[in-house]
Design a protein around this motif. Sequence first.
Motif, PDB file in Angstrom:
ATOM      1  N   PRO A   1     -19.345 -35.757 -47.836  1.00 59.40           N
ATOM      2  CA  PRO A   1     -20.809 -35.742 -47.964  1.00 59.40           C
ATOM      3  C   PRO A   1     -21.532 -35.375 -46.673  1.00 59.40           C
ATOM      4  O   PRO A   1     -22.591 -34.753 -46.709  1.00 59.40           O
ATOM      5  CB  PRO A   1     -21.143 -37.174 -48.409  1.00 59.40           C
ATOM      6  CG  PRO A   1     -19.947 -37.991 -48.050  1.00 59.40           C
ATOM      7  CD  PRO A   1     -18.775 -37.074 -48.184  1.00 59.40           C
ATOM      8  N   GLU A   2     -20.973 -35.739 -45.519  1.00 57.10           N
ATOM      9  CA  GLU A   2     -21.638 -35.387 -44.263  1.00 57.10           C
ATOM     10  C   GLU A   2     -21.590 -33.894 -43.989  1.00 57.10           C
ATOM     11  O   GLU A   2     -22.423 -33.364 -43.235  1.00 57.10           O
ATOM     12  CB  GLU A   2     -21.027 -36.161 -43.091  1.00 57.10           C
ATOM     13  CG  GLU A   2     -19.560 -35.870 -42.825  1.00 57.10           C
ATOM     14  CD  GLU A   2     -18.613 -36.778 -43.594  1.00 57.10           C
ATOM     15  OE1 GLU A   2     -17.428 -36.868 -43.198  1.00 57.10           O
ATOM     16  OE2 GLU A   2     -19.056 -37.403 -44.585  1.00 57.10           O
ATOM     17  N   ARG A   3     -20.617 -33.177 -44.600  1.00 55.88           N
ATOM     18  CA  ARG A   3     -20.575 -31.715 -44.465  1.00 55.88           C
ATOM     19  C   ARG A   3     -21.528 -31.046 -45.445  1.00 55.88           C
ATOM     20  O   ARG A   3     -22.035 -29.954 -45.188  1.00 55.88           O
ATOM     21  CB  ARG A   3     -19.153 -31.194 -44.715  1.00 55.88           C
ATOM     22  CG  ARG A   3     -18.066 -31.838 -43.888  1.00 55.88           C
ATOM     23  CD  ARG A   3     -18.300 -31.695 -42.405  1.00 55.88           C
ATOM     24  NE  ARG A   3     -17.152 -32.112 -41.625  1.00 55.88           N
ATOM     25  CZ  ARG A   3     -17.190 -32.362 -40.326  1.00 55.88           C
ATOM     26  NH1 ARG A   3     -18.326 -32.238 -39.665  1.00 55.88           N
ATOM     27  NH2 ARG A   3     -16.103 -32.744 -39.678  1.00 55.88           N
ATOM     28  N   TYR A   4     -21.756 -31.687 -46.570  1.00 59.06           N
ATOM     29  CA  TYR A   4     -22.688 -31.170 -47.575  1.00 59.06           C
ATOM     30  C   TYR A   4     -24.139 -31.428 -47.173  1.00 59.06           C
ATOM     31  O   TYR A   4     -25.034 -30.626 -47.470  1.00 59.06           O
ATOM     32  CB  TYR A   4     -22.391 -31.822 -48.925  1.00 59.06           C
ATOM     33  CG  TYR A   4     -23.489 -31.680 -49.952  1.00 59.06           C
ATOM     34  CD1 TYR A   4     -23.597 -30.533 -50.734  1.00 59.06           C
ATOM     35  CD2 TYR A   4     -24.435 -32.695 -50.130  1.00 59.06           C
ATOM     36  CE1 TYR A   4     -24.614 -30.398 -51.670  1.00 59.06           C
ATOM     37  CE2 TYR A   4     -25.454 -32.568 -51.060  1.00 59.06           C
ATOM     38  CZ  TYR A   4     -25.543 -31.422 -51.831  1.00 59.06           C
ATOM     39  OH  TYR A   4     -26.552 -31.290 -52.745  1.00 59.06           O
ATOM     40  N   ALA A   5     -24.401 -32.529 -46.475  1.00 53.24           N
ATOM     41  CA  ALA A   5     -25.768 -32.942 -46.177  1.00 53.24           C
ATOM     42  C   ALA A   5     -26.489 -31.906 -45.323  1.00 53.24           C
ATOM     43  O   ALA A   5     -25.910 -31.333 -44.396  1.00 53.24           O
ATOM     44  CB  ALA A   5     -25.758 -34.287 -45.454  1.00 53.24           C
ATOM     45  N   PRO A   6     -27.763 -31.659 -45.592  1.00 52.51           N
ATOM     46  CA  PRO A   6     -28.541 -30.710 -44.774  1.00 52.51           C
ATOM     47  C   PRO A   6     -28.878 -31.334 -43.426  1.00 52.51           C
ATOM     48  O   PRO A   6     -28.833 -32.557 -43.260  1.00 52.51           O
ATOM     49  CB  PRO A   6     -29.803 -30.492 -45.606  1.00 52.51           C
ATOM     50  CG  PRO A   6     -29.960 -31.756 -46.379  1.00 52.51           C
ATOM     51  CD  PRO A   6     -28.566 -32.230 -46.699  1.00 52.51           C
ATOM     52  N   PRO A   7     -29.241 -30.504 -42.445  1.00 57.04           N
ATOM     53  CA  PRO A   7     -29.733 -31.048 -41.176  1.00 57.04           C
ATOM     54  C   PRO A   7     -30.966 -31.916 -41.418  1.00 57.04           C
ATOM     55  O   PRO A   7     -31.786 -31.608 -42.285  1.00 57.04           O
ATOM     56  CB  PRO A   7     -30.092 -29.795 -40.372  1.00 57.04           C
ATOM     57  CG  PRO A   7     -29.354 -28.679 -41.015  1.00 57.04           C
ATOM     58  CD  PRO A   7     -29.228 -29.025 -42.463  1.00 57.04           C
ATOM     59  N   ALA A   8     -31.073 -32.995 -40.674  1.00 53.43           N
ATOM     60  CA  ALA A   8     -32.231 -33.873 -40.824  1.00 53.43           C
ATOM     61  C   ALA A   8     -33.491 -33.128 -40.411  1.00 53.43           C
ATOM     62  O   ALA A   8     -33.557 -32.535 -39.330  1.00 53.43           O
ATOM     63  CB  ALA A   8     -32.054 -35.125 -39.976  1.00 53.43           C
ATOM     64  N   ALA A   9     -34.493 -33.156 -41.292  1.00 56.89           N
ATOM     65  CA  ALA A   9     -35.747 -32.443 -41.015  1.00 56.89           C
ATOM     66  C   ALA A   9     -36.939 -33.254 -41.513  1.00 56.89           C
ATOM     67  O   ALA A   9     -37.715 -32.797 -42.352  1.00 56.89           O
ATOM     68  CB  ALA A   9     -35.716 -31.061 -41.664  1.00 56.89           C
ATOM     69  N   PRO A  10     -37.113 -34.475 -40.980  1.00 52.37           N
ATOM     70  CA  PRO A  10     -38.232 -35.303 -41.461  1.00 52.37           C
ATOM     71  C   PRO A  10     -39.597 -34.686 -41.194  1.00 52.37           C
ATOM     72  O   PRO A  10     -40.528 -34.865 -41.977  1.00 52.37           O
ATOM     73  CB  PRO A  10     -38.046 -36.622 -40.692  1.00 52.37           C
ATOM     74  CG  PRO A  10     -37.221 -36.263 -39.494  1.00 52.37           C
ATOM     75  CD  PRO A  10     -36.318 -35.152 -39.943  1.00 52.37           C
TER      76      PRO A  10
END
Length: 243
Positions: free
Chosen positions: A148-157
Motif C-alpha cells: 500500500p505504501e507503494r500505491y499511495a500517492p505523494p502527500a499533498a494536503p
Amino acid sequence: MADTEHALALGQEARLFVRQHQNGVLSTLSKRLGGFPFGSVSPYVLDHEGHPVILISTLAEHTKNIDADPRVSLIVHPCAEDMQAAGRVTLVARAERLPDKTAFGARYLRYLPQAADYFAMHDFHFYRLRVEDVRYIGGFGKIHWIRPERYAPPAAPALAEAEDGILEHMNADHAHNLREYCRHVHGVDVLDASMVGIDCDGFDVRADGHVLRFDFATPVLDAEAARAALVDLARQARATAPG
C-alpha cells in the motif's frame, strides 16, 4: 534503489489505472451465508490519499456484510472486448464508515451527480476502503502484488485544501482551456467542459457528459505547482491547435 524505484513506478501505474475509472466490483464476506464471498457493483470516487470512497445504504446486503466484517476487495477493470488483456487492479482493503457525510459529499457528487438522490437519503453513508494491499495486472505477464505504501500517492494536503478554489477558477475563467485540453490530449472536440476534480497525479474534466482523465507529467503538491502544470498544458494545446 532500482528495485525501490521499480516498485514505486508500478504503484503509480496501478494508482493511475484506478483513477481512470469510477466503477468496480465490491466483494464482501457474506454475513447471511457464513462468510462466502458476495459481489456487487459499486461506483467509487478516490479521496486525496488514493482510497476509494463508496456511498451505500444500511439496507444493502454488502453494507450488512461490511458492518459484520470490514474486510473487502474492489476490482477495477474496463469493459473491454478482451477484459483479460485490458488489465485490472484489485484493491484489498478494510471498509470504514465516514462519520461526516457532508465532508466528502461535494467531491463525490461532482464525479457521480447521478447519485444525488441517494446522497439525500438518510440511510446512505460514505465508507472509505482503506487500501491494505494491491494486485495489479497490467496485461499478459505483467502481474504484481504492490504494497500500500507503494500505491499511495505523494502527500499533498495543500492541494486538497485548494481543490475547490482551483475548480472554481478554472471553470469560471478557463473553460476554453478545458475544451482545448480535451482536443489536444483526447482528440475530441467538446462544447461543454468543466473540471470536476484535481489531485497530485492529474485532473478530471466532465466533457459533454463524460469524465475524461488528464495525468500530470510529474506529481503536483500545491496550487502553485498545479497552476504551472495547467499553464504548460495550455501552451502545448495552443501549439497543436488547427489553423
